[in-house]
Design a protein around this motif. Structure first.
Motif, short mmCIF file in Angstrom:
data_model
loop_
_atom_site.label_atom_id
_atom_site.label_comp_id
_atom_site.label_asym_id
_atom_site.label_seq_id
_atom_site.Cartn_x
_atom_site.Cartn_y
_atom_site.Cartn_z
N GLU A 264 -17.26 -17.01 17.53
CA GLU A 264 -17.99 -17.24 16.29
C GLU A 264 -17.74 -16.13 15.27
OE1 GLU A 264 -19.47 -19.76 15.32
OE2 GLU A 264 -20.06 -20.93 17.07
N LEU A 265 -17.49 -14.92 15.73
CA LEU A 265 -17.31 -13.79 14.81
C LEU A 265 -15.87 -13.59 14.39
CD1 LEU A 265 -19.69 -11.17 16.51
CD2 LEU A 265 -20.13 -12.52 14.45
N HIS A 266 -14.95 -14.34 14.97
CA HIS A 266 -13.55 -14.16 14.59
C HIS A 266 -13.35 -14.64 13.15
CE1 HIS A 266 -9.38 -13.34 15.38
NE2 HIS A 266 -9.02 -14.54 14.98
N PRO A 267 -12.82 -13.81 12.25
CA PRO A 267 -12.77 -14.18 10.83
C PRO A 267 -11.77 -15.27 10.51
CG PRO A 267 -11.67 -12.08 11.18
CD PRO A 267 -12.31 -12.45 12.48
N THR B 20 -26.67 -23.21 15.76
CA THR B 20 -25.42 -22.44 15.71
C THR B 20 -24.32 -23.18 14.95
OG1 THR B 20 -24.87 -23.34 17.90
CG2 THR B 20 -25.86 -21.15 17.81
N SER B 21 -24.10 -24.45 15.29
CA SER B 21 -22.96 -25.17 14.72
C SER B 21 -23.18 -25.53 13.26
CB SER B 21 -22.68 -26.43 15.55
OG SER B 21 -23.81 -27.29 15.53
N GLU B 22 -24.26 -26.24 12.97
CA GLU B 22 -24.48 -26.70 11.60
C GLU B 22 -24.79 -25.55 10.65
OE1 GLU B 22 -24.14 -29.72 10.48
OE2 GLU B 22 -23.72 -30.69 12.41
N LEU C 236 -26.91 -15.55 15.65
CA LEU C 236 -26.41 -15.46 17.02
C LEU C 236 -27.38 -14.71 17.93
CD1 LEU C 236 -22.60 -14.78 16.43
CD2 LEU C 236 -23.68 -16.91 17.16
N ALA C 237 -28.05 -13.70 17.39
CA ALA C 237 -29.01 -12.95 18.20
C ALA C 237 -30.21 -13.82 18.57
CB ALA C 237 -29.47 -11.70 17.44
N VAL C 238 -30.73 -14.57 17.61
CA VAL C 238 -31.86 -15.46 17.90
C VAL C 238 -31.44 -16.57 18.85
CG1 VAL C 238 -33.49 -17.09 16.87
CG2 VAL C 238 -33.01 -14.92 15.73
N TRP D 223 -12.71 -26.32 18.89
CA TRP D 223 -12.79 -25.75 20.23
C TRP D 223 -14.14 -25.05 20.45
CZ3 TRP D 223 -10.82 -25.81 24.90
CH2 TRP D 223 -9.53 -26.31 25.11
N THR D 224 -14.54 -24.27 19.48
CA THR D 224 -15.80 -23.53 19.61
C THR D 224 -16.99 -24.48 19.71
OG1 THR D 224 -14.83 -21.73 18.30
CG2 THR D 224 -17.21 -21.72 18.59
#
Length: 359
Positions: A84-87, A187-189, A207-209, A139-140
């Motif tokens: 998720e954090l990959h730019p 996360t996704s939407e 992501l933390a929540v 994929w994610t």
């Protein structure tokens, strides 16, 4: 050890390991660095947990907590964070379909010449080439979806242990199914919104929540009741309330502090402070508001019923009924023939009819 219990315990943990390795493989493909394969070493904890469970608990689960689910969480959640954090994978490229088509056309002649004797291998190579060209956010998203499905299916397949019953397990699985859609949308939407994705603080907060909300899956507290011990009396109000309504209170606490409460706070901040408003965001915000209100209403109802029962038992105690709310009424009256035999009735001491702690 039953063969079915052994089979379910091993197959479920094998699925966890394979899915975790798939997520680690995607991280190494995206980052182009083999060092991320070190994330796969976390699965050694699951192997150790499997051996200990088979030896000491005969493959069955534990009371209140599932170590296999927890280790599966800590083995795959870091990989999902990296993805998720990959730019470079924030948005899909419009060239995905053309890439898939070109790869198929370029490799078609090679596959036919090299694997003409094995059509099954040819189809497998075509599938691998197609999957390799799939857009990375797809994929994610697929990993997120299969992650939630495996949590539910894995919890279903894991052998029941402790004091949890099949009825309680079915209630727990239904709760997981109900929260899966909210978790996936969170996360996704939400992360697909461009204003959110470009704000690194928001991405880390979401992501933390989301990671915090995953802690509800290894817990079985929402369906198991705490038994009232003989030492629990009406003077210990909180302990008495906990042992009477333990499952309901844990369910309310999980909803308010792990699931709906944190999600509602984040979504309200997105809508109010960052002015991020979408149709799905408004819908799930309303859903979280209703869930929080219903849980608070349920807590109020339980509290009122509990205090009413205490008041009733306090009045009953004065009338000679059992003094402790958790204890049955053991007070017995003398037999009816006491009306004719006053001497026999007089010989019965009062302490034998009424317990000492109720005096």
């Amino acid at each position: 050890m039953e063969l079915r219990v052994l089979f379910n315990a091993l197959v479920t943990r094998l699925l966890f390991v394979l899915h975790s390795l798939l997520a680690v493989w995607r991280v190494t493909e995206v980052k182009k660095e083999p060092k991320y394969w070190l994330l796969a070493l976390i699965n050694l904890l699951l192997c150790l947990e499997t051996a200990l469970t088979l030896k000491f608990n005969h493959g069955r689960g534990y009371k209140w907590f599932s170590p296999a689910i927890f280790i599966y969480l800590i083995s795959i959640v870091p990989s999902l964070w990296f993805l998720e954090l990959h730019p470079e994978i924030q948005f899909c490229s419009n060239k995905t379909d053309s890439i898939v088509q070109n790869n198929g056309n370029e490799d078609q002649h090679y596959n036919r010449t090299e694997t003409s004797d094995n059509p099954l291998l040819e189809k497998a190579l075509d599938l691998v080439n197609t999957l390799s060209a799939v857009c990375e956010p797809v994929w994610t998203l697929g990993l997120h979806q299969t992650f939630l499905l495996l949590l539910i299916i894995g919890r279903w397949l894991l052998p029941i242990g402790g004091e949890i019953t099949r009825d309680q397990l079915s209630q727990l699985l239904l709760m997981f199914v109900g929260t899966a859609a909210d978790l996936l949308e969170f996360t996704s939407e939400t992360l697909e919104i461009e204003n959110v994705r470009n704000n690194h603080v928001l991405v880390y907060a979401i992501l933390a929540v989301w990671t915090w909300s995953m802690l509800q899956f290894p817990l079985d507290l929402a369906v198991q009741h705490v038994e009232c011990g003989p030492s629990v009396s009406s003077k210990k109000v909180f302990r008495l309330l906990l042992c009477r309504h333990s499952a309901d209170l844990w369910n309310i606490g999980i909803s308010l502090f792990i699931q709906d409460g944190p999600f509602l706070v984040v979504r309200l901040i997105l809508m109010g402070y960052f002015n991020v408003i979408t149709q799905m965001l408004v819908f799930f915000t309303a859903k979280n508001i209703l869930s929080v209100m219903l849980q608070l209403y349920r807590l109020a109802v339980l509290s009122l019923d509990f205090h009413a029962s205490l008041q009733y038992q306090s009045n009953s105690r004065k009338g000679g009924v059992a003094c402790c709310p958790c204890e049955p009424n053991n007070i017995s009256l003398p037999p009816n023939n006491c009306d004719t035999d006053e001497k026999a009735c007089a010989s019965i001491p009062m302490e034998e009819a009424i317990p000492a702690e109720c005096l």
